[in-house]
Scaffold this motif. Structure first.
Motif, PDB file in Angstrom:
ATOM      1  N   ARG A 116      34.359 -41.954  40.488  1.00 27.50           N
ATOM      2  CA  ARG A 116      35.051 -40.785  41.045  1.00 27.50           C
ATOM      3  C   ARG A 116      36.474 -40.666  40.515  1.00 27.50           C
ATOM      4  NH1 ARG A 116      36.790 -41.605  46.981  1.00 27.50           N
ATOM      5  NH2 ARG A 116      38.285 -42.863  45.801  1.00 27.50           N
ATOM      6  N   ASP A 117      37.205 -41.784  40.560  1.00 30.69           N
ATOM      7  CA  ASP A 117      38.613 -41.733  40.149  1.00 30.69           C
ATOM      8  C   ASP A 117      38.756 -41.433  38.664  1.00 30.69           C
ATOM      9  OD1 ASP A 117      39.224 -42.245  42.740  1.00 30.69           O
ATOM     10  OD2 ASP A 117      39.697 -44.373  42.457  1.00 30.69           O
ATOM     11  N   ALA A 166      37.884 -37.771  38.181  1.00 32.67           N
ATOM     12  CA  ALA A 166      38.947 -36.903  38.680  1.00 32.67           C
ATOM     13  C   ALA A 166      40.127 -36.862  37.719  1.00 32.67           C
ATOM     14  CB  ALA A 166      39.404 -37.377  40.060  1.00 32.67           C
ATOM     15  N   GLN A 167      40.449 -38.009  37.136  1.00 30.14           N
ATOM     16  CA  GLN A 167      41.554 -38.056  36.184  1.00 30.14           C
ATOM     17  C   GLN A 167      41.251 -37.203  34.952  1.00 30.14           C
ATOM     18  OE1 GLN A 167      44.434 -39.431  36.858  1.00 30.14           O
ATOM     19  NE2 GLN A 167      45.317 -38.798  34.910  1.00 30.14           N
ATOM     20  N   LEU A 226      38.991 -34.748  34.701  1.00 29.81           N
ATOM     21  CA  LEU A 226      38.885 -33.333  35.073  1.00 29.81           C
ATOM     22  C   LEU A 226      40.262 -32.706  35.274  1.00 29.81           C
ATOM     23  CD1 LEU A 226      35.888 -33.543  37.576  1.00 29.81           C
ATOM     24  CD2 LEU A 226      35.878 -32.424  35.340  1.00 29.81           C
ATOM     25  N   LYS A 227      41.179 -33.482  35.842  1.00 30.34           N
ATOM     26  CA  LYS A 227      42.536 -32.971  36.039  1.00 30.34           C
ATOM     27  C   LYS A 227      43.209 -32.674  34.705  1.00 30.34           C
ATOM     28  CE  LYS A 227      46.908 -34.014  38.352  1.00 30.34           C
ATOM     29  NZ  LYS A 227      47.667 -34.980  39.173  1.00 30.34           N
ATOM     30  N   GLU A 270      43.937 -26.185  41.040  1.00 27.48           N
ATOM     31  CA  GLU A 270      43.687 -27.580  40.663  1.00 27.48           C
ATOM     32  C   GLU A 270      43.379 -28.421  41.895  1.00 27.48           C
ATOM     33  OE1 GLU A 270      46.912 -29.197  38.456  1.00 27.48           O
ATOM     34  OE2 GLU A 270      46.730 -27.802  36.784  1.00 27.48           O
ATOM     35  N   ARG A 271      44.211 -28.247  42.927  1.00 26.41           N
ATOM     36  CA  ARG A 271      44.042 -29.046  44.135  1.00 26.41           C
ATOM     37  C   ARG A 271      42.703 -28.725  44.817  1.00 26.41           C
ATOM     38  NH1 ARG A 271      48.149 -27.271  46.580  1.00 26.41           N
ATOM     39  NH2 ARG A 271      49.636 -28.714  45.641  1.00 26.41           N
ATOM     40  N   LEU A 297      39.719 -30.269  42.705  1.00 26.14           N
ATOM     41  CA  LEU A 297      39.599 -31.725  42.844  1.00 26.14           C
ATOM     42  C   LEU A 297      39.219 -32.111  44.271  1.00 26.14           C
ATOM     43  CD1 LEU A 297      42.638 -32.858  40.656  1.00 26.14           C
ATOM     44  CD2 LEU A 297      40.215 -32.974  40.078  1.00 26.14           C
ATOM     45  N   GLN A 298      39.700 -31.352  45.247  1.00 24.14           N
ATOM     46  CA  GLN A 298      39.327 -31.618  46.633  1.00 24.14           C
ATOM     47  C   GLN A 298      37.812 -31.515  46.803  1.00 24.14           C
ATOM     48  OE1 GLN A 298      41.568 -32.411  48.955  1.00 24.14           O
ATOM     49  NE2 GLN A 298      40.466 -32.256  50.871  1.00 24.14           N
ATOM     50  N   VAL A 353      35.573 -31.968  44.486  1.00 23.54           N
ATOM     51  CA  VAL A 353      34.950 -33.103  43.799  1.00 23.54           C
ATOM     52  C   VAL A 353      34.990 -34.341  44.692  1.00 23.54           C
ATOM     53  CG1 VAL A 353      35.108 -34.659  41.812  1.00 23.54           C
ATOM     54  CG2 VAL A 353      35.460 -32.202  41.499  1.00 23.54           C
TER      55      VAL A 353
END
Length: 766
Positions: A34-35, A38-39, A41-42, A87-88, A91-92, A94
């Motif tokens: 996940r982390d 997320a990195q 994708l960000k 963006e927030r 990711l939220q 996800v």
């Protein structure tokens, strides 16, 4: 309070805010997946937004109008302001999807279906359809490229979680990632054209990196010992064009040229050539050629076509004009002059054959009006020249020349041959486009983009005007339907109380002529479930009771108590419905006589003190209510000897609107499974039909609304004006006698190409 109390990690906040957070924690391996995801994708989202400004600025620079330019600039501003929130939010989503992986699914109640909403549903709007098509294409592209790696990731996730996934429900799959992004962008107030550009950027910068995303996620799980035996191919890293590089000839400004598009074009045209080669010489005769004949170049062919274009006939008929024959005769004259036999090259000949077959279909298509076929037929040479210059004409639906032909055909769908060509703006506009191409098009296809923009601006204005009038037509019909429903409710209420009864004629007339209007107004304003409706019905019931003969001694007391309030309710109701005051006064005068007679009968039957007391009480009550009731001062018996005219209600009461005639029973009653009724039921709002009114006249109209309560089908012409109204049964009768023909509103060029390919395949297999 600790100093770090205000610092909340995103994953922790997600877990705390989730309504289903009291579940087992995720395995360490999944947290790492996940982390890392997320990195990445960000970072990809940041690349998207960093390049969005350049893209939208370039689009604004290319805009053909101030309105369009302002739309792009406003989108740039909106995107900058809401970038962080998008963006927030993405990711939220996800993080939430990962947090829910270790939950057992609890059956969720299905939302109740609202019957009313189904009646008001219409076809999916064009914007929503374009958005859905774009999302489906994005997902399909990722699946075709990275299906194996995504499948391995889904399998590994299923090995360590309690809830079973498939590729669509995988939190890192293209389906959910696209949905999360679209949901995060819901606050953007941009039009569909801008939204599609943003989605294209998401496909490029986020979904385009899914191979790396899946590779890293799979590697994390393999390192944790999760199904190491599954072997995925290494991610492919392809060179992508720069963010501001766009296809100049794509016909869709601002949309990046898809990778492998050139190869796709060759494949499409190659497949068409292959079909032609297999029927050439058999089903399709081969042109006779001398052994020393030299093929002319494409440039020479373009010059010959330009020569033909300048001399193109003003009226084109399939039987009279054959492009291939005309071109062959030109070549024969050129060969005779030069002394050398010249022929068209094989590739160019294939193009000529394809365009000729396309126009044979177009000029034979029953959807196009005959008078407009003549105009569209004159486009054959310009379209052939475009196809010689650019083979994407056959493979790319967004090609400007192809779109121009489709737009003209779509606009002409509602045009009828009876229209005045000299005054009709659509005919004149199409004629102007055709003439401009014949006069100005030499070898620069850019003229098609220019004419397409002008024609779409013209049809857009016409469409907005027609849609406004069409909406007014729908509103009026829906209002009429509500009135018709209310009328039926009132008819039912009247017949339920009057049918089969013998009553004073004045009461029947009062209820049918006056009180029916009060009931109509109450039904429309408050509905049949309201207290006002029930009160209006009670007033009607009280009136009928008050004039009926009664033998019960208690009835006289009830009548004394009832009459003042009854007359007040009648007077107020008729005043609210703006009923004629003179007629109202006449009705009340006759009611007075009826009630006086009723009181006289009671007084003769029981002239006691109790009656006098009740009369005094009733008199006091009616005075306080402000109702004049001279009937309580009873005249002598001889003054009211005349019996009231009585009438028996034997026929159902039917209320007619102004100008409406009594409905007639249909001549033909069709069974529910009749094929014609099924044809009617298959019609959708927006369908175009052609109806043969008589031997000479045909009516082209569009189904604008299906009024469910009344069963009416309302049709409008291309300007949005109502031209026809039919019931379901009446329309089915028209279908049965083959007087109705459904017009195919699919894209003309696409239908023509599909027909050509189908015919070539049949010839090949013959």
């Amino acid at each position: 309070m600790k100093t770090d109390a205000n610092v909340v990690h995103l994953n922790k906040a997600t877990a705390e805010q989730s309504p289903t957070s009291p579940v087992g924690r995720l395995p360490v391996a999944l947290i790492q997946v996940r982390d890392k995801a997320a990195q990445q994708l960000k970072q990809n989202l940041q690349s998207l937004f960093d390049n969005a400004d350049d893209t939208l600025f370039e689009m604004a620079d290319r805009a053909t109008s101030n309105t369009e330019q302002n739309a792009f600039f406003e989108a740039m501003r909106d995107l900058r302001l809401k970038r962080k929130n998008i963006e927030r939010g993405f990711l939220q989503k996800v993080f939430e999807s990962f947090a829910n992986l270790n939950q057992y699914e609890i059956g969720k109640p299905q939302p109740a279906l609202d019957a009313v909403s189904f009646d008001s549903l219409s076809l999916v709007q064009n914007d929503e359809l374009e958005e859905t098509v774009a999302l489906d294409a994005m997902v399909a592209k990722v699946m075709s490229r990275d299906a194996v790696a995504l499948g391995h990731l889904t399998t590994r996730l299923n090995a360590v979680i309690s809830k079973k996934l498939d590729d669509k429900s995988n939190p890192l799959g293209p389906t959910l990632l696209s949905e999360y992004f679209l949901d995060a962008c819901s606050s953007l107030g941009v039009e569909i054209k801008v939204k599609l550009i943003i989605l294209k950027l998401f496909e490029k910068y986020v979904l385009g990196s899914c191979d790396m995303l899946y590779a890293e996620a799979n590697q994390v799980l393999v390192s944790a010992g999760v199904l190491p035996e599954l072997k995925s191919a290494p991610p492919r890293r392809q060179q992508r064009p720069a963010a501001s590089t766009y296809a100049q000839s794509s016909g869709e400004e601002g949309i990046p040229l898809l990778e492998g598009a050139d190869q796709g074009v060759q494949e499409v045209f190659g497949a068409l050539q292959d079909l032609l080669s297999q029927v050439r010489g058999t089903a399709m005769p081969r042109r006779a050629q001398t052994a020393d004949a030299m093929p002319i170049t494409s440039n020479d062919l373009m010059r010959l076509l330009s020569h033909m274009q300048q001399r193109a006939p003003t009226q084109v008929n399939v039987e009279d004009f054959d492009l291939r024959d005309q071109l062959e005769r030109l070549l024969e004259r050129a060969s005779a002059k030069s002394g050398k036999a010249r022929v068209v090259g094989e590739v160019d000949e294939d193009v000529i054959n394809l365009v000729s077959m396309l126009f044979e279909f177009i000029l034979d298509d029953r959807t196009l009006p005959d008078s407009l076929k003549a105009l569209i037929g004159r486009l054959q040479i310009p379209m052939l020249k475009v196809a010689v210059l650019d083979k994407t004409f056959f493979s790319r639906g967004s090609h400007p020349a192809r779109r121009l032909l489709n737009e003209i055909a779509s606009a002409a769908l509602g045009w009828v041959d009876q229209d005045d060509t000299q005054r009709d703006s659509l005919y004149q506009k199409i004629e102007q486009v055709v003439q401009r191409l014949l006069n100005d098009f030499v070898d620069d296809p850019a003229i098609f983009s220019e004419l397409l923009a002008e024609f779409m601006a013209f049809t857009g204005d016409e469409r907005r005007r027609s849609e406004l009038l069409e909406q007014r037509t729908r509103d009026a019909e829906e209002g009429s339907a509500k009135a018709e429903l209310a009328r039926r409710q009132v008819e039912h209420a009247l017949n339920e109380r009057l049918l089969g009864k013998t009553l004073p004629e004045v009461v029947v007339r009062l209820l049918q002529e006056a009180w029916s209007k009060v009931l109509m107004l109450t039904c429309l304003k408050h509905g049949v479930e309201s207290d006002e409706w029930q009160a209006a019905l009670q007033t009607m019931d009280d009136l009928v009771w008050s004039v009926a003969p009664h033998e019960d001694p208690e009835a006289r007391l009830r009548l004394l108590e009832l009459v003042p309030g009854l007359l007040k309710a009648l007077r107020e109701g008729m005043a609210s419905a703006a009923f004629d005051p003179f007629s109202t006064s006449e009705f009340f005068s006759q009611l007075e006589v009826l009630h006086v007679q009723a009181f006289q009968r009671f007084k003769r039957a029981a002239p006691d003190a109790e009656t006098a007391v009740a009369e005094d009480a009733a008199h006091t009550e009616q005075s306080e209510a402000g109702v004049e009731l001279p009937l309580l001062e009873l005249p002598a018996a001889e003054e009211v000897e005349d019996a009231p005219a009585m009438i028996e209600v034997v026929e159902e009461i039917i209320l007619l609107a102004p100008g409406q005639t009594r409905p007639q029973e249909p001549d033909v009653v069709l069974p529910d499974d009749d094929e014609a009724l099924l044809q009617v039921d298959s019609l959708r709002v927006g369908s175009w039909v052609e109806i043969q009114e008589d031997e000479e006249h045909k009516l082209r109209c569009k189904l604008a609304a299906i009024i469910k309560p009344t069963g009416k089908y309302v049709f409008v012409n291309r300007t949005g004006m109502k031209v026809l109204e039919k019931t379901r049964n009446a329309l089915a009768v028209e279908f049965r006698r083959n007087a109705v023909r459904l017009l195919d509103d699919a894209l003309l060029f696409d239908r023509a190409l599909e027909s050509v390919i189908g015919n070539l395949r049949k010839l090949k297999n013959a």
